[in-house]
Design a protein around this motif. Structure first.
Motif, PDB file in Angstrom:
ATOM      1  N   ALA A   1       2.620   1.498  -3.430  1.00  0.00           N
ATOM      2  CA  ALA A   1       1.698   1.954  -4.474  1.00  0.00           C
ATOM      3  C   ALA A   1       1.407   3.439  -4.330  1.00  0.00           C
ATOM      4  O   ALA A   1       1.248   4.145  -5.335  1.00  0.00           O
ATOM      5  CB  ALA A   1       0.405   1.149  -4.416  1.00  0.00           C
TER       6      ALA A   1
ATOM      7  N   LEU B   1       0.837  -1.201   0.000  1.00  0.00           N
ATOM      8  CA  LEU B   1       0.000   0.000   0.000  1.00  0.00           C
ATOM      9  C   LEU B   1       0.872   1.251   0.000  1.00  0.00           C
ATOM     10  O   LEU B   1       0.624   2.194  -0.765  1.00  0.00           O
ATOM     11  CB  LEU B   1      -0.921  -0.013   1.221  1.00  0.00           C
ATOM     12  CG  LEU B   1      -1.894   1.167   1.356  1.00  0.00           C
ATOM     13  CD1 LEU B   1      -2.859   1.205   0.177  1.00  0.00           C
ATOM     14  CD2 LEU B   1      -2.660   1.072   2.671  1.00  0.00           C
TER      15      LEU B   1
ATOM     16  N   ALA C   1      -0.121  -2.148  -6.720  1.00  0.00           N
ATOM     17  CA  ALA C   1      -1.513  -1.813  -6.398  1.00  0.00           C
ATOM     18  C   ALA C   1      -2.394  -3.060  -6.404  1.00  0.00           C
ATOM     19  O   ALA C   1      -3.284  -3.217  -5.557  1.00  0.00           O
ATOM     20  CB  ALA C   1      -2.037  -0.783  -7.393  1.00  0.00           C
TER      21      ALA C   1
ATOM     22  N   TYR D   1       1.330  -0.734 -11.132  1.00  0.00           N
ATOM     23  CA  TYR D   1       0.132  -1.559 -11.283  1.00  0.00           C
ATOM     24  C   TYR D   1       0.218  -2.850 -10.477  1.00  0.00           C
ATOM     25  O   TYR D   1      -0.757  -3.272  -9.850  1.00  0.00           O
ATOM     26  CB  TYR D   1      -0.098  -1.885 -12.758  1.00  0.00           C
ATOM     27  CG  TYR D   1      -0.425  -0.689 -13.620  1.00  0.00           C
ATOM     28  CD1 TYR D   1      -0.990   0.459 -13.086  1.00  0.00           C
ATOM     29  CD2 TYR D   1      -0.161  -0.696 -14.991  1.00  0.00           C
ATOM     30  CE1 TYR D   1      -1.282   1.561 -13.871  1.00  0.00           C
ATOM     31  CE2 TYR D   1      -0.459   0.400 -15.787  1.00  0.00           C
ATOM     32  CZ  TYR D   1      -1.014   1.526 -15.227  1.00  0.00           C
ATOM     33  OH  TYR D   1      -1.304   2.609 -16.009  1.00  0.00           O
TER      34      TYR D   1
ATOM     35  N   LEU E   1       2.222   5.103  -7.911  1.00  0.00           N
ATOM     36  CA  LEU E   1       1.113   5.562  -8.763  1.00  0.00           C
ATOM     37  C   LEU E   1       1.244   7.049  -9.127  1.00  0.00           C
ATOM     38  O   LEU E   1       1.051   7.409 -10.294  1.00  0.00           O
ATOM     39  CB  LEU E   1      -0.224   5.278  -8.087  1.00  0.00           C
ATOM     40  CG  LEU E   1      -0.653   3.800  -8.096  1.00  0.00           C
ATOM     41  CD1 LEU E   1      -1.881   3.595  -7.228  1.00  0.00           C
ATOM     42  CD2 LEU E   1      -0.917   3.327  -9.521  1.00  0.00           C
TER      43      LEU E   1
END
Length: 304
Positions: free
Chosen positions: A47, A44, A186, A183, A51
């Motif tokens: 990501a 988490l 995530a 990706y 991202l």
């Protein structure tokens, strides 16, 4: 003077595997933290960094096709989720040295499967170089006690380690290292989160200690963010066969980092194994030409 693709790829691969080898202390710090909760937090946080980085290079969804989405999901399920779960199970049945000796076969596996998946014959000299790397990793890691379930779990971990690279090869030319890393991390979050809720319920999270918090930060920011980007950048420049040779550095750097930190003394076998790994890597890089780097199908930055 800018580095060539081979030199840049080699530097990225070596750094990524060094970071991975030095992660043993961070992983050990989380031994008492619930597995699925720790991995959920790890991915988490990673990501949350990756991202936005991917967003800076362009749209987050460059028309992903069904095949790409499937490959990304498989990559997250095998290279991230299953790898960590199987690794823990293997270590419950076998000594870390025995597990490391099995996973140390990654260079040889990539040297065989990489060309076959690309519909090429494996090159004999590269197989020899990979075998030297594996031998050096085995000498460095040693051999430890274990049982049949531990060996089977270690084989599964080895397969997932290879999938982490092989499944990414077809995605990197268009998506680039940043998007592939973003990706997959995530996608790993709900995999670990839902499994943790089913198996551990409310016990999957607790406030980490200072040591556990430091371990989580290293695994998420240094290993997952930095090393993923470096490794996938190396794959695009070297191909899986040549980049895979650097996986032999993991037990070497783990042993060296332990000696530097004072947690373990450096043994003569580890020095010999380091020499063998270095020799195999040099031979492998010298005898095989780098693959032609595919151009993106559309104007999507490669995230270098």
């Amino acid at each position: 003077m800018p580095l060539s693709d081979s030199a840049s790829g080699a530097l990225r691969a070596a750094t990524a595997m060094t970071v991975l080898g030095c992660s043993t202390s961070a992983t050990a710090a989380l031994a008492d933290y619930p597995l699925h909760g720790a991995q959920t937090l790890r991915y988490l946080l990673a990501a949350a960094v990756l991202l936005p980085l991917a967003r800076r290079t362009g749209p987050l969804r460059p028309a992903l096709g069904r095949a790409e989405l499937t490959r990304l999901a498989l990559l997250a399920a095998t290279g991230l989720f299953a790898f960590n779960v199987l690794m823990v199970q293997a270590l419950r049945h076998s000594d870390p040295a025995a597990v490391g000796s099995v996973i140390g076969c990654t260079p040889l596996l990539l040297a065989v499967l990489g060309p076959l998946l690309a519909r090429r014959r494996p090159q004999a000299r590269l197989l020899v170089a990979a075998a030297v790397v594996v031998a050096g990793a085995a000498v460095t890691q040693g051999a430890g006690p274990g049982d049949l379930p531990g060996f089977l779990y270690a084989l599964g971990t080895l397969a997932c380690e290879a999938a982490f690279s092989l499944l990414a090869v077809g995605l990197l030319p268009r998506l680039g290292p940043v998007r592939v890393s973003a990706y997959t991390t995530a996608l790993a979050v709900p995999m670990f989160g839902l499994t943790g809720l089913l198996l551990d319920g409310g016990r999957m999270f607790r406030m980490p200690t200072s040591g556990e918090g430091a371990g989580l930060l290293y695994l998420s920011l240094v290993l997952t963010v930095l090393a993923f980007l470096l490794w996938y950048g190396a794959l695009g420049r070297l191909g899986p066969e040549r980049a895979g040779l650097f996986a032999g550095l993991v037990p070497v750097t783990a042993a060296l980092s332990g000696a530097v930190l004072g947690s373990a003394a450096l043994r003569p076998a580890e020095l010999l194994g380091s020499v063998l790994v270095g020799l195999g890597v040099c031979v492998g890089l010298a005898v095989v030409k780098a693959p032609e780097r595919a151009r993106p199908a559309q104007a999507v930055p490669a995230g270098r």
